[in-house]
Write a protein that holds these residues in place. Structure first.
Motif, short mmCIF file in Angstrom:
data_model
loop_
_atom_site.label_atom_id
_atom_site.label_comp_id
_atom_site.label_asym_id
_atom_site.label_seq_id
_atom_site.Cartn_x
_atom_site.Cartn_y
_atom_site.Cartn_z
N GLU A 2 38.34 2.26 -94.49
CA GLU A 2 37.91 1.42 -95.70
C GLU A 2 37.98 0.03 -95.19
OE1 GLU A 2 40.67 1.91 -98.69
OE2 GLU A 2 40.22 0.32 -99.88
N GLY A 3 36.94 -0.77 -95.35
CA GLY A 3 36.59 -2.04 -94.65
C GLY A 3 37.26 -3.24 -95.28
N LYS A 4 37.10 -4.37 -94.80
CA LYS A 4 37.55 -5.84 -95.56
C LYS A 4 38.96 -5.87 -95.41
CE LYS A 4 33.60 -6.95 -97.47
NZ LYS A 4 32.91 -8.15 -96.74
N ASN A 5 39.49 -5.22 -94.26
CA ASN A 5 41.11 -5.59 -94.03
C ASN A 5 41.25 -6.30 -92.80
OD1 ASN A 5 42.35 -3.93 -96.05
ND2 ASN A 5 41.23 -2.46 -95.06
N GLU A 370 26.36 -9.15 -95.29
CA GLU A 370 27.17 -8.13 -95.85
C GLU A 370 27.00 -7.00 -95.70
OE1 GLU A 370 29.82 -10.94 -97.39
OE2 GLU A 370 30.01 -8.89 -97.77
N GLU A 372 27.72 -2.76 -95.62
CA GLU A 372 27.92 -1.75 -96.77
C GLU A 372 28.66 -0.48 -96.19
OE1 GLU A 372 26.87 -3.77 -99.81
OE2 GLU A 372 27.53 -1.71 -100.33
N CYS A 393 34.40 -4.11 -91.25
CA CYS A 393 34.12 -5.42 -91.92
C CYS A 393 33.11 -4.99 -93.30
CB CYS A 393 32.79 -6.24 -91.20
SG CYS A 393 33.37 -6.53 -89.27
N ALA A 394 32.66 -3.76 -93.31
CA ALA A 394 31.79 -3.19 -94.50
C ALA A 394 32.73 -3.18 -95.56
CB ALA A 394 31.12 -2.09 -94.00
N SER A 395 31.86 -3.36 -96.91
CA SER A 395 32.77 -3.21 -98.21
C SER A 395 32.77 -1.33 -98.30
CB SER A 395 32.05 -3.95 -99.27
OG SER A 395 30.64 -3.57 -99.29
N GLY A 396 33.64 -0.99 -98.74
CA GLY A 396 33.70 0.42 -99.16
C GLY A 396 34.07 1.29 -97.95
#
Ligand code: EPZ
Length: 429
Positions: A2-5, A370, A372, A393-396
């Motif tokens: 799960e990205g974005k951390n 961005e 995904e 880096c990906a969302s989701g």
């Protein structure tokens, strides 16, 4: 994943795959018991141990107490078979460096043509040319390569390209050859130096001279096989794993410290990271690298980078850099000068939203994207690591199939990055 951390914290770096593999092969030269400490516990190391056992050597693996890997004891007093079984040889490229060691020890070896990643044509013409110059007779029959030498003699070998594996193969065959061998344009990667240091510690006579350091002229004085003796050697940390995690933190943001790092081998990598806006602090005393990439708007791509032989920017970090470049600002143009097609992973990155065009040996990466989360497929070792960086880096959610490719070189990429705060785990299918 799960990205974005962000990544925050500190981890230890594993032992070097590309140092441990040739040194394991070199144990074949030494009639006795050699102990290698802090080897990485990865698939290619296990394969190499299986190969050694298939010749009749005894191999014992224990968990290391020093760092995070395994200690390996190799006893070659019972070696008698010269045929290397296909299932391990075809699984990895580095098996071919067993040829020089086997020729040096028992004068004969038979391998089937080694496999390896899909990163392009992987010829071994320079390996075979070098071994023939030392007096080996080499022929192929039904996709096996046979080499035989009743006596290896020192020679002058001038490589048109400083091949790492070919240099290592010739060094190992030259250690017990009659007379002196001079390799011109030898590879100068740290993993070649480590092999020579291990062999010298076991009784070989290899000159790691100024001439070698500056122009790649490597001189090996042959010694009697009985001069070689058992020894214990600690494997250096893996500069490519360290570089992978530094690019991961650059891409995901955060503040990390890597422990037990081969600082002096990462100058070109730290130069790129600093020029891209990361704050880097190096602690030579404690062998630590600290990277801060929290100022996200300051992370900007360099206009042009090319990979080249050591000490230039390493080809093995080309894919991890491309993944980080997708999210850094501005455009990166990168030229791959070592392998003929090391951009296989680009199409998986494009499926995650990356904008990359490849023209022959050059990739053009549009930054500021961005990404995904997607279901993607690792196609080879370093491309697989690049997908992990993209997933951070990906969302989701990102899932990476065929992640066994990553296990070939990274002891525990999910565990390491989890310790830094990433949400990543292995999925048992
Ligand atoms: C070693 O591979 C590493 N592998 C590679 O790491 C690394 O990318 C490479 O060196 C370059 O640094 C191991 O050490 C096990 P080369 P090697 O011989 O020895 C051409 C990883 O991800 N060539 O220096 O195979 C070859 O096709 C791996 O850990 C010939 O033409 O590298 C390539 O284009 C990937 N003829 C170039 O030279 C030959 O006989 C570099 O190859 C040999 C090589």
């Amino acid at each position: 994943m799960e990205g974005k951390n962000e990544l925050n914290g500190r981890i230890q770096i594993q032992g070097s795959k590309n140092a441990a593999l040739p040194i394991l092969a070199a144990c074949m030269l030494i009639p006795g018991v050699c102990k290698l400490k802090n080897c990485p516990d990865i698939t290619d190391i296990r394969y190499m141990c299986n190969l050694l056992e298939s010749t009749g050597a005894q191999v014992q693996i224990t968990n290391t107490v020093i760092h995070t890997g395994i200690d390996i004891e190799v006893d070659t007093r019972t070696v008698q078979d010269y045929r290397l079984p296909g299932q391990y040889v075809s699984a990895m490229r580095s098996s071919v460096v067993l040829m020089g060691a086997m020729l040096g020890r028992i004068g004969e070896v038979s391998v089937n043509y080694p496999g390896g990643c899909v990163i392009g044509e992987r010829p071994i013409d320079l390996h075979l040319h070098g071994l023939e110059k030392l007096g080996a007779q080499i022929w192929t029959e039904n996709r096996h390569i046979h080499a035989y030498a009743d006596e290896l003699k020192g020679a002058v070998i001038d490589f048109p390209f400083p091949s790492v594996g070919a240099t290592q193969n010739v060094v190992m065959a030259a250690v017990t050859a009659k007379g002196t061998t001079i390799i011109k344009h030898a590879a100068r990667e740290p993993e070649v130096i480590e092999l020579c240091k291990f062999l010298n510690q076991a009784g070989a006579d290899i000159e790691l001279s100024e001439a070698y350091q500056t122009q790649g002229t490597l001189v090996i004085h042959g010694v009697e096989l009985c001069r070689l003796h058992e020894t214990t050697y600690e494997i250096i940390p893996d500069r490519i794993v360290a570089g992978t995690y530094l690019f991961a933190a650059l891409a995901a943001g955060g503040d990390i410290t890597l422990e037990h790092v081969p600082i002096e081998q990462l100058d070109s990598v730290c130069d790129v990271l600093t020029s891209m806006g990361a704050q880097i602090a190096v602690n030579k005393q404690d062998r630590e690298i600290h990277l801060n990439a929290q100022k996200r708007d300051q992370i900007v791509n360099l206009p042009y980078i090319e990979t080249d032989v050591y000490p230039a920017f390493p080809t093995d970090l080309q894919s991890p850099l491309i993944a980080a470049a997708c999210v850094a600002k501005k455009r990166l143009v990168i030229k791959e000068k070592i392998f003929s097609s090391r951009y296989k992973i680009v199409e998986e990155l494009q499926r995650m939203g990356a904008k990359i065009t490849v023209q022959k040996d050059t990739a053009i990466v549009e930054g500021g994207r961005e990404l995904e989360g997607r279901a993607v497929i690792a196609k080879e070792l370093r491309g697989g690591a690049a997908l992990v960086i993209a997933g951070l880096c990906a969302s989701g959610i990102t899932t990476i199939a065929d992640s066994y490719f990553i296990k070939r070189g990274y002891q525990d990429i999910a565990g390491d990055l989890s310790r830094l705060g990433a949400r990543i785990s292995y999925v048992d299918r």
